[in-house]
Design a protein around this motif. Structure first.
Motif, PDB file in Angstrom:
ATOM      1  N   SER A   1      27.913   2.904  57.951  1.00 38.00           N
ATOM      2  CA  SER A   1      28.808   1.778  57.693  1.00 38.00           C
ATOM      3  C   SER A   1      29.616   1.511  58.951  1.00 38.00           C
ATOM      4  CB  SER A   1      29.726   2.090  56.500  1.00 38.00           C
ATOM      5  OG  SER A   1      30.569   0.996  56.226  1.00 38.00           O
ATOM      6  N   PRO A   2      28.966   1.019  60.001  1.00 43.05           N
ATOM      7  CA  PRO A   2      29.684   0.805  61.271  1.00 43.05           C
ATOM      8  C   PRO A   2      30.650  -0.359  61.188  1.00 43.05           C
ATOM      9  CG  PRO A   2      27.459  -0.056  61.417  1.00 43.05           C
ATOM     10  CD  PRO A   2      27.553   0.650  60.090  1.00 43.05           C
ATOM     11  N   GLN A   3      31.685  -0.291  61.986  1.00 39.56           N
ATOM     12  CA  GLN A   3      32.657  -1.376  62.069  1.00 39.56           C
ATOM     13  C   GLN A   3      32.114  -2.439  63.021  1.00 39.56           C
ATOM     14  OE1 GLN A   3      36.180   0.730  63.279  1.00 39.56           O
ATOM     15  NE2 GLN A   3      36.531   1.589  61.262  1.00 39.56           N
ATOM     16  N   HIS A   4      31.188  -3.223  62.509  1.00 36.58           N
ATOM     17  CA  HIS A   4      30.525  -4.250  63.304  1.00 36.58           C
ATOM     18  C   HIS A   4      30.254  -5.449  62.399  1.00 36.58           C
ATOM     19  CE1 HIS A   4      27.362  -6.272  65.647  1.00 36.58           C
ATOM     20  NE2 HIS A   4      27.860  -5.637  66.681  1.00 36.58           N
TER      21      HIS A   4
ATOM     22  N   ARG B   1      30.900   4.476  75.731  1.00 38.00           N
ATOM     23  CA  ARG B   1      31.043   3.021  75.640  1.00 38.00           C
ATOM     24  C   ARG B   1      30.088   2.331  76.611  1.00 38.00           C
ATOM     25  NH1 ARG B   1      34.871  -0.256  73.577  1.00 38.00           N
ATOM     26  NH2 ARG B   1      36.193   1.560  73.118  1.00 38.00           N
TER      27      ARG B   1
ATOM     28  N   ALA C   1      32.657   5.634  58.912  1.00 42.27           N
ATOM     29  CA  ALA C   1      33.188   4.449  59.583  1.00 42.27           C
ATOM     30  C   ALA C   1      34.208   4.856  60.637  1.00 42.27           C
ATOM     31  CB  ALA C   1      33.811   3.509  58.569  1.00 42.27           C
ATOM     32  N   HIS C   2      33.907   5.913  61.381  1.00 38.43           N
ATOM     33  CA  HIS C   2      34.820   6.402  62.398  1.00 38.43           C
ATOM     34  C   HIS C   2      34.616   5.648  63.707  1.00 38.43           C
ATOM     35  CE1 HIS C   2      36.103   9.737  59.879  1.00 38.43           C
ATOM     36  NE2 HIS C   2      34.833   9.988  59.604  1.00 38.43           N
ATOM     37  N   SER C   3      35.631   5.671  64.540  1.00 38.13           N
ATOM     38  CA  SER C   3      35.543   5.087  65.871  1.00 38.13           C
ATOM     39  C   SER C   3      35.504   6.208  66.899  1.00 38.13           C
ATOM     40  CB  SER C   3      36.747   4.180  66.137  1.00 38.13           C
ATOM     41  OG  SER C   3      37.952   4.941  66.150  1.00 38.13           O
TER      42      SER C   3
ATOM     43  N   ALA D   1      27.560   5.910  63.706  1.00 33.51           N
ATOM     44  CA  ALA D   1      28.388   4.792  63.244  1.00 33.51           C
ATOM     45  C   ALA D   1      29.447   4.436  64.275  1.00 33.51           C
ATOM     46  CB  ALA D   1      29.036   5.142  61.911  1.00 33.51           C
ATOM     47  N   ALA D   2      30.042   5.458  64.895  1.00 34.82           N
ATOM     48  CA  ALA D   2      31.055   5.206  65.923  1.00 34.82           C
ATOM     49  C   ALA D   2      30.455   4.487  67.129  1.00 34.82           C
ATOM     50  CB  ALA D   2      31.703   6.518  66.350  1.00 34.82           C
TER      51      ALA D   2
ATOM     52  N   PRO E   1      30.034  -7.819  69.449  1.00 31.83           N
ATOM     53  CA  PRO E   1      30.026  -8.430  68.112  1.00 31.83           C
ATOM     54  C   PRO E   1      29.004  -9.542  67.935  1.00 31.83           C
ATOM     55  CG  PRO E   1      31.955  -9.125  69.365  1.00 31.83           C
ATOM     56  CD  PRO E   1      31.313  -8.023  70.150  1.00 31.83           C
TER      57      PRO E   1
ATOM     58  N   SER F   1      29.830   0.803  66.446  1.00 26.49           N
ATOM     59  CA  SER F   1      31.051  -0.010  66.448  1.00 26.49           C
ATOM     60  C   SER F   1      31.401  -0.493  67.846  1.00 26.49           C
ATOM     61  CB  SER F   1      32.219   0.785  65.855  1.00 26.49           C
ATOM     62  OG  SER F   1      32.618   1.831  66.727  1.00 26.49           O
TER      63      SER F   1
END
Length: 377
Positions: free
Chosen positions: A218-221, A172, A151-153, A196-197, A204, A200
């Motif tokens: 486990s992405p931060q999305h 990006r 779950a890194h950015s 994963a990064a 959204p 993210s």
């Protein structure tokens, strides 16, 4: 024996084997335990019933990525800086074999003289590969790959020295402008972490369908749908392949389709999906360098019956940029950027756009200007 009693009670209960179930079974044996002893026994019993037994503490260590057993007194781990031997006595060769057989059974697979090798996924997601006699001269060998939820950015990867800061905005832009990306590298180079990064960074309001052999991403999305493949059971039925899942994902209204790792014929479905309006897709593939990616894709697509010219046409139209990772010592870093296309003879090529090594400045290649002209922010 206490463990046999607990195993019988847990089996009779027919429920999920978690800490609470094991603790209740221990209490039901009628023995009196203090709270500390009960906690210790619960962990030990659950490791024996559903985990890796004496190997479980190694798997539970946060920095451990691999646990390798070559014999009862020959156990190795990788904590991110290469393999080191650990002081762990597993008893006898017969005990190692029994451990391998039990772990295979927990994973729903068979391991015996008739089926002396197994490749399976444990309940916690760890990958198990084991072999017993007559294949393994040592009696039994076990290899476990620990899957950590990544779950890194991108900023975190820059701070950790995993990629150069000048490339952060380019990555990006590649994601937000919906480039189709292929993340490549060897085993343990951080492909899943980078994937994963990147996810993210997706807007959204997009729906991301993730297809994996084992749930690892486990992405931060806020809108991620994860689909995991299933191996056939001991009777050879019940398999759900990555190919099946990619096909199904196309019918689930995806904005992006992501394949955790292409290992076989599913690469055909991925290329077809990326060629039917599903831009912004991502996948990972094992490869040694960007220039080796075409041969790797051709080999995988051949498993699906695709000829070389069809692979070249489909891949050149579907894929945009290759992000290649390398591992040096204990560190992992984004080493190369490549641009996908075809040469004058119609063959699939990946041209090097830039390279980087930690401690140095990024160096541009022949395809840099073309890559930045199309994708740079």
């Amino acid at each position: 024996m206490l463990l046999d009693d607990v195993r019988a009670r847990v089996g009779a209960a027919g429920t999920v084997v978690d800490d609470a179930t094991v603790r209740d079974a221990l209490r039901a044996t009628g023995r009196v335990f203090g709270s500390a002893a009960l906690d210790d026994l619960t962990r030990a019993a659950r490791a024996e019933l559903t985990g890796a037994g004496p190997l479980q503490p190694l798997l539970d260590t946060p920095e451990v990525t691999d646990v390798l057993v070559n014999g009862p007194h020959d156990v190795w781990v990788d904590r991110g800086a290469g393999l080191v031997r650990v002081d762990l006595d597993l008893g006898t060769t017969e005990a190692v074999r029994a451990l391998a057989v039990r772990m295979a059974a927990v994973a729903g697979q068979r391991l015996d003289d008739a089926a002396p090798t197994v490749d399976a996924r444990m309940p916690d997601g760890s990958r198990l590969h084991a072999a017993v006699e007559p294949v393994a001269a040592a009696g039994a060998v076990i290899a476990l790959r620990v899957l950590r939820q990544a779950a890194h950015s991108v900023p975190a990867l820059v701070a950790a020295g995993g990629l150069p800061s000048p490339w952060a905005e380019l990555l990006r832009a590649l994601v937000t402008r919906r480039a189709n990306l292929l993340v490549t590298g060897g085993t343990g180079t951080g492909k899943t972490t980078l994937l994963a990064a990147l996810l993210s960074l997706a807007p959204p309001d997009e729906r991301v369908l993730v297809v994996e052999e084992a749930r690892e991403l486990s992405p931060q999305h806020p809108h991620v749908v994860s689909l995991a493949a299933r191996r056939p059971n001991v009777e050879g039925v019940g398999e759900v392949s990555l190919t099946d899942l990619v096909r199904g994902a196309l019918r689930m209204r995806p904005d992006r389709i992501v394949v955790g790792e292409c290992r076989g014929a599913e690469v055909r479905e991925l290329l077809l999906a990326m060629n039917t309006g599903h831009d912004g897709g991502m996948a990972t593939v094992h490869a040694n360098a960007v220039e080796h990616v075409p041969a790797r894709l051709e080999a995988l697509a051949a498993l699906a019956g695709m000829p070389r010219d069809a692979v070249a046409a489909q891949a050149a139209a579907a894929l945009d940029v290759v992000l290649h990772l390398r591992r040096r010592g204990g560190g992992r870093h984004l080493a190369e950027l490549g641009l996908v296309g075809q040469d004058d003879d119609g063959r699939l090529v990946v041209r090097r756009a830039a390279t980087w090594s930690p401690g140095a400045e990024p160096r541009t290649g022949d395809a840099w200007d073309e890559l930045t002209a199309r994708w740079a922010p």
